[in-house]
Design an enzyme around this catalytic site. Structure first.
Site, short mmCIF file in Angstrom:
data_model
loop_
_atom_site.label_atom_id
_atom_site.label_comp_id
_atom_site.label_asym_id
_atom_site.label_seq_id
_atom_site.Cartn_x
_atom_site.Cartn_y
_atom_site.Cartn_z
N SER A 147 -1.19 -4.15 4.17
CA SER A 147 -2.22 -3.23 4.60
C SER A 147 -2.26 -2.67 6.02
O SER A 147 -2.41 -3.52 6.87
CB SER A 147 -3.62 -4.08 4.21
N LYS A 149 -3.07 -11.01 4.01
CA LYS A 149 -1.81 -10.08 3.95
C LYS A 149 -0.96 -10.49 4.93
O LYS A 149 0.41 -10.68 4.74
CB LYS A 149 -2.15 -8.49 3.92
N ASN A 206 -3.60 4.78 4.09
CA ASN A 206 -4.82 5.02 3.16
C ASN A 206 -3.98 5.89 1.97
O ASN A 206 -3.76 6.89 2.03
CB ASN A 206 -5.96 5.62 3.65
N ARG A 231 -8.78 7.88 9.70
CA ARG A 231 -7.69 7.03 9.00
C ARG A 231 -6.49 7.84 8.83
O ARG A 231 -6.74 9.03 8.85
CB ARG A 231 -8.43 6.80 7.64
N ASP A 256 -1.91 -13.31 -16.51
CA ASP A 256 -2.68 -13.69 -15.29
C ASP A 256 -1.79 -13.91 -13.98
O ASP A 256 -1.08 -15.04 -14.07
CB ASP A 256 -3.64 -14.55 -15.46
N TYR A 290 -8.94 -10.45 3.98
CA TYR A 290 -7.93 -9.50 3.36
C TYR A 290 -6.84 -9.30 4.16
O TYR A 290 -5.66 -9.54 3.67
CB TYR A 290 -8.88 -8.10 2.99
N ILE A 321 -21.91 8.30 3.79
CA ILE A 321 -21.04 7.83 4.75
C ILE A 321 -21.33 6.54 5.71
O ILE A 321 -22.51 6.83 6.09
CB ILE A 321 -20.50 9.11 5.37
N ASP A 334 0.28 -6.95 -16.11
CA ASP A 334 -0.99 -6.50 -15.57
C ASP A 334 -1.94 -7.48 -16.40
O ASP A 334 -1.57 -8.26 -17.39
CB ASP A 334 -1.33 -5.21 -15.62
N ILE A 383 -1.22 2.39 -7.60
CA ILE A 383 0.01 2.41 -6.77
C ILE A 383 1.08 1.87 -7.82
O ILE A 383 2.21 2.38 -7.86
CB ILE A 383 0.16 1.45 -5.51
N1 LIG Z 1 -5.18 1.36 -2.80
C1 LIG Z 1 -5.33 1.25 -1.33
O1 LIG Z 1 -6.00 1.90 -0.53
C2 LIG Z 1 -4.16 0.31 -0.75
C3 LIG Z 1 -3.98 0.02 0.69
C4 LIG Z 1 -2.96 -0.80 1.29
C5 LIG Z 1 -2.61 -1.91 0.44
N2 LIG Z 1 -3.09 -1.78 -0.85
C6 LIG Z 1 -2.40 -2.92 -1.75
O2 LIG Z 1 -1.78 -2.42 -2.72
C7 LIG Z 1 -1.92 -3.11 -4.10
C8 LIG Z 1 -2.31 -2.31 -4.96
O3 LIG Z 1 -3.32 -1.51 -4.95
P1 LIG Z 1 -3.81 -0.29 -6.02
O4 LIG Z 1 -4.75 0.47 -5.14
O5 LIG Z 1 -2.90 -0.04 -6.73
O6 LIG Z 1 -4.97 -1.32 -6.69
P2 LIG Z 1 -5.48 -1.27 -8.23
O7 LIG Z 1 -6.61 -2.17 -8.39
O8 LIG Z 1 -5.22 0.24 -8.81
O9 LIG Z 1 -4.13 -1.89 -9.20
C9 LIG Z 1 -4.13 -3.34 -9.03
C10 LIG Z 1 -3.62 -3.83 -10.64
O10 LIG Z 1 -3.59 -5.19 -10.36
C11 LIG Z 1 -3.92 -5.88 -11.62
N3 LIG Z 1 -4.46 -7.23 -11.21
C12 LIG Z 1 -5.48 -7.54 -10.61
N4 LIG Z 1 -5.56 -9.14 -10.70
C13 LIG Z 1 -4.66 -9.47 -11.54
C14 LIG Z 1 -4.33 -10.59 -12.16
N5 LIG Z 1 -4.89 -11.62 -11.73
N6 LIG Z 1 -3.13 -10.76 -12.86
C15 LIG Z 1 -2.51 -9.50 -13.30
N7 LIG Z 1 -2.85 -8.23 -12.90
C16 LIG Z 1 -3.80 -8.04 -11.98
C17 LIG Z 1 -5.27 -4.77 -11.89
O11 LIG Z 1 -5.88 -5.05 -13.22
C18 LIG Z 1 -4.74 -3.49 -11.52
O12 LIG Z 1 -4.08 -2.90 -12.58
C19 LIG Z 1 -2.95 -4.35 -3.74
O13 LIG Z 1 -2.35 -5.59 -3.23
C20 LIG Z 1 -3.54 -3.78 -2.31
O14 LIG Z 1 -4.11 -4.65 -1.60
C21 LIG Z 1 -3.92 -0.80 -1.52
#
Ligand SMILES: NC(=O)c1ccc[n+]([C@@H]2O[C@H](COP(=O)([O-])OP(=O)(O)OC[C@H]3O[C@@H](n4cnc5c(N)ncnc54)[C@H](O)[C@@H]3O)[C@@H](O)[C@H]2O)c1
Length: 314
Positions: free
Chosen positions: A121, A150, A175, A213, A57, A146, A205, A35, A16
């Site tokens: 979420s 959130k 999603n 969803r 971090d 989770y 599945i 990141d 995202i």
């Molecule tokens: N993908 C989905 O389906 C979805 C749905 C609803 C909400 N979200 C939320 O959106 C956000 C992003 O999701 P995504 O799908 O892009 O995930 P992703 O795993 O593709 O991206 C998350 C990024 O955060 C980085 N990261 C993790 N821990 C870290 C740390 N300690 N320090 C620095 N960077 C760190 C990872 O390296 C990664 O690049 C999350 O908070 C997730 O809960 C995702």
């Protein structure tokens, strides 16, 4: 001349985050991607030379403090857990995701950040929804840590806004799917299934395939997030989905049609963590931001398939 806004994306190298980054650049914002150390740069490679990259971090207070200086807008996308694994160690979930976020919000106050955008979420904060499509006003009870974390972060954002006037928006995302979503992680049925199809592997599945969803193409979701930067609304919390539900079996049918490939499917016992139906009512976001999702699911699945073929086959 008006100064260009500085935006930092925590987790900007992910699925995202990289799409938000690309769109912010297209709209002329100054962007910093924060990141993990040595994170995979593939998602941002097409625009790597136009962004500042910080490797650090999110759970390290010093890294956060350094990175926030001079930022106007914060996108928070870091999560150490997924819905399915968060119940294994709720204390870890709280320590990493909740506590670290609150510490980051404190630094946002110090540095007078003007807005925080938090990706929550829509699939977990409502628990088992009694109303479909579910509006933001439905007060559900999450069934995984989770979702609880959130929702708690959402509450703290409300509190920080009230006490310290830190502006924010929460997006309870449905999603999302599309290019750059990791096809090997247990979040994101569409790329995972497509990858299995491509490799001629069996698709597993959980349940009988009736789990339903609300899928939203990533670029449509990001379009709404960016619109929210230009509008300071009284409402702060929004669902962000397509408003339409598809069962897993329906998704497989669409994939068959779009790819011309025939899936091998194995049905297994359902999981406790999966609610049967989740569809979001996103009318508030539509009205507030004059937004609507544009991409039909067939087209979005085709684009995702094409991306996976280009990047993972051969
Ligand atoms: N993908 C989905 O389906 C979805 C749905 C609803 C909400 N979200 C939320 O959106 C956000 C992003 O999701 P995504 O799908 O892009 O995930 P992703 O795993 O593709 O991206 C998350 C990024 O955060 C980085 N990261 C993790 N821990 C870290 C740390 N300690 N320090 C620095 N960077 C760190 C990872 O390296 C990664 O690049 C999350 O908070 C997730 O809960 C995702």
């Amino acid at each position: 001349m008006k100064k260009r806004k500085n935006c930092i994306i925590y987790g900007g190298g992910g699925f995202i985050g990289s799409h938000i980054c690309e769109e912010l650049l297209n709209e002329g914002y100054e962007v910093t991607v924060f990141d993990k150390l040595y994170f995979d740069k593939r998602n941002i490679s097409a625009f790597r030379n136009r962004v500042k990259v910080i490797e650090g971090d999110f759970y390290n207070e010093k890294d956060i403090k350094k990175s926030l200086k001079g930022q106007d807008v914060v996108f928070h996308l870091v999560s150490s857990t997924l819905p399915a694994n968060s119940n294994l160690n709720p204390a870890y979930d709280i320590e990493t995701n909740l506590i670290a976020t609150i510490k980051m919000l404190d630094r946002c106050r110090d540095y007078k950040v003007s807005k925080v955008i938090f990706i929550s979420s829509g699939g977990t904060v409502y628990g088992i929804p009694e109303k479909i499509p579910t509006p933001e006003t439905f007060c559900g009870k999450p069934i995984c840590s989770y979702g609880i974390v959130k929702k708690t972060i959402e509450n703290y954002l409300f509190m920080y806004n009230r006490l310290y006037e830190l502006d924010y928006n929460v997006f309870r995302l449905a999603n999302p799917y599309g290019e750059r979503q990791n096809p090997f992680v247990a979040q994101g049925v569409i790329p995972v299934f497509l990858m299995k199809l491509l490799k001629k592997e069996t698709i597993n599945i959980w349940g009988d395939g009736s789990i339903t969803r609300d899928y939203i193409y990533i670029k449509d979701a990001v379009d709404c997030l960016l619109k929210s930067l230009k509008i300071s609304s009284k409402e702060k919390l929004f669902n962000l989905g397509s408003g339409r539900g598809y069962s897993l079996n329906e998704i497989l049918e669409i994939m068959k049609k779009v790819t011309g490939l025939k899936p091998k499917v194995k049905y297994q016992h359902g999981r406790d963590v999966d609610v049967p139906v989740n569809i979001l009512n996103s009318n508030l976001a539509k009205k507030t931001f004059n937004w609507k999702p544009k991409t039909e699911i067939e087209k979005g699945i085709y684009k995702t398939f094409f991306y996976l073929k280009e990047n993972y086959s051969g």
